[in-house]
Scaffold this motif. Structure first.
Motif, PDB file in Angstrom:
ATOM      1  N   SER A   1      12.880  -3.634  -3.956  1.00 49.34           N
ATOM      2  CA  SER A   1      12.557  -3.598  -2.530  1.00 49.34           C
ATOM      3  C   SER A   1      11.103  -3.190  -2.314  1.00 49.34           C
ATOM      4  N   THR A   2      10.608  -2.291  -3.154  1.00 47.52           N
ATOM      5  CA  THR A   2       9.216  -1.825  -3.032  1.00 47.52           C
ATOM      6  C   THR A   2       8.230  -2.966  -3.246  1.00 47.52           C
TER       7      THR A   2
ATOM      8  N   ASN B   1       5.313  -9.240   0.671  1.00 53.70           N
ATOM      9  CA  ASN B   1       5.362  -9.911   1.964  1.00 53.70           C
ATOM     10  C   ASN B   1       4.119  -9.601   2.802  1.00 53.70           C
ATOM     11  N   ALA B   2       3.670  -8.340   2.758  1.00 57.81           N
ATOM     12  CA  ALA B   2       2.452  -7.973   3.491  1.00 57.81           C
ATOM     13  C   ALA B   2       1.235  -8.657   2.882  1.00 57.81           C
TER      14      ALA B   2
ATOM     15  N   GLY C   1       1.708  -1.513   3.871  1.00 57.91           N
ATOM     16  CA  GLY C   1       2.981  -1.944   3.314  1.00 57.91           C
ATOM     17  C   GLY C   1       3.109  -1.834   1.817  1.00 57.91           C
ATOM     18  N   CYS C   2       2.111  -1.249   1.146  1.00 59.17           N
ATOM     19  CA  CYS C   2       2.141  -1.191  -0.314  1.00 59.17           C
ATOM     20  C   CYS C   2       1.905   0.214  -0.827  1.00 59.17           C
TER      21      CYS C   2
ATOM     22  N   SER D   1       8.882  -6.182  -3.132  1.00 59.37           N
ATOM     23  CA  SER D   1       9.131  -7.239  -2.150  1.00 59.37           C
ATOM     24  C   SER D   1       8.435  -6.947  -0.830  1.00 59.37           C
ATOM     25  N   THR D   2       8.526  -5.696  -0.371  1.00 54.72           N
ATOM     26  CA  THR D   2       7.870  -5.315   0.879  1.00 54.72           C
ATOM     27  C   THR D   2       6.362  -5.475   0.775  1.00 54.72           C
ATOM     28  N   CYS D   3       5.798  -5.022  -0.337  1.00 55.05           N
ATOM     29  CA  CYS D   3       4.360  -5.139  -0.549  1.00 55.05           C
ATOM     30  C   CYS D   3       3.946  -6.600  -0.641  1.00 55.05           C
TER      31      CYS D   3
END
Length: 225
Positions: free
Chosen positions: A83-84, A90-91, A22-23, A86-88
């Motif tokens: 968004s990039t 969260n994982a 996710g990163c 944030s996604t990382c």
């Protein structure tokens, strides 16, 4: 020397394990930076990390913390960049649990990374402090002073006068991308690829300058500031 760099691939084993999914490389490095900052002076780079701009500093001028206004979609790079990270995050948070840094800490580290890095070596203590200017005002260039490319420095491109400010290029950017990264841009003529000898494959958008209609007051439809 390389021991003073903070670059991609130099993250702690913990961060590498927590961000294996996710990163992308930039978000992963930003989380490493956030965790190093939390250590304070216990981090080998603690003294350097204390010199980085704070969230309060960025809120005064930087579009990553824009409040009360919206950017036109074609120049709102932070919608995608945010968004990039944030996604990382969260994982990372899911694996790290209570030991995770907060999202504001992670986001600030991401902003600091994107605004302070050199392309090949990312963040380098002290060498990220010079300002920039149009091409004709620049007086130093990034370089390596050994064949192994392990010592990074800024080398004078001409004789410098006593007391003269050191200015280094921040890259060949369009006005909108430069504003997104650094919170400012030059006059339009300094962002014209044809006039500045930028490489043909330079990542330039067609925007040579920022316009008042690119900034909108939130909640006021069709009303540029």
């Amino acid at each position: 020397p390389r021991t003073c760099w903070l670059g991609e691939g130099m993250e702690s084993r913990r961060i590498q394990e927590l961000t294996s999914q996710g990163c992308d490389s930039e978000a992963r490095l930003a989380l490493h930076l956030a965790e190093e900052k939390r250590k304070g002076l216990d981090s080998p780079l603690g003294l350097y990390l204390e010199t980085l701009p704070s969230e309060e500093d960025y809120r005064r001028f930087h579009p990553a913390y824009l409040q009360g206004f919206e950017l036109a979609p074609d120049i709102d790079y932070w919608a995608s960049w945010g968004s990039t990270i944030s996604t990382c995050y969260n994982a990372y948070k899911q694996k790290a649990g209570p030991s995770a840094v907060s999202y504001p800490e992670a986001y600030l580290a991401y902003v600091q990374l994107l605004t302070r890095r050199f392309g090949d070596v990312d963040m380098v203590a002290l060498l990220d402090m010079p300002n920039t200017g149009p091409d004709h005002e620049l007086n130093v260039v990034p370089s390596y002073n050994n064949s192994e490319a392990t010592n990074f420095c800024l080398q004078a491109s001409r004789d410098l006068r006593a007391g003269e400010e050191v200015l280094v290029s921040y890259g060949d950017h369009s006005a909108s991308l430069m504003f997104a990264l650094y919170g400012f841009s030059f006059a339009p003529e300094h962002h014209d690829p044809a006039a500045n000898g930028f490489p043909e494959d330079a990542n330039m958008d067609p925007c040579a300058s920022l316009n008042e209609w690119d900034f909108f007051a939130k909640g006021v439809e069709g009303n540029p500031i």
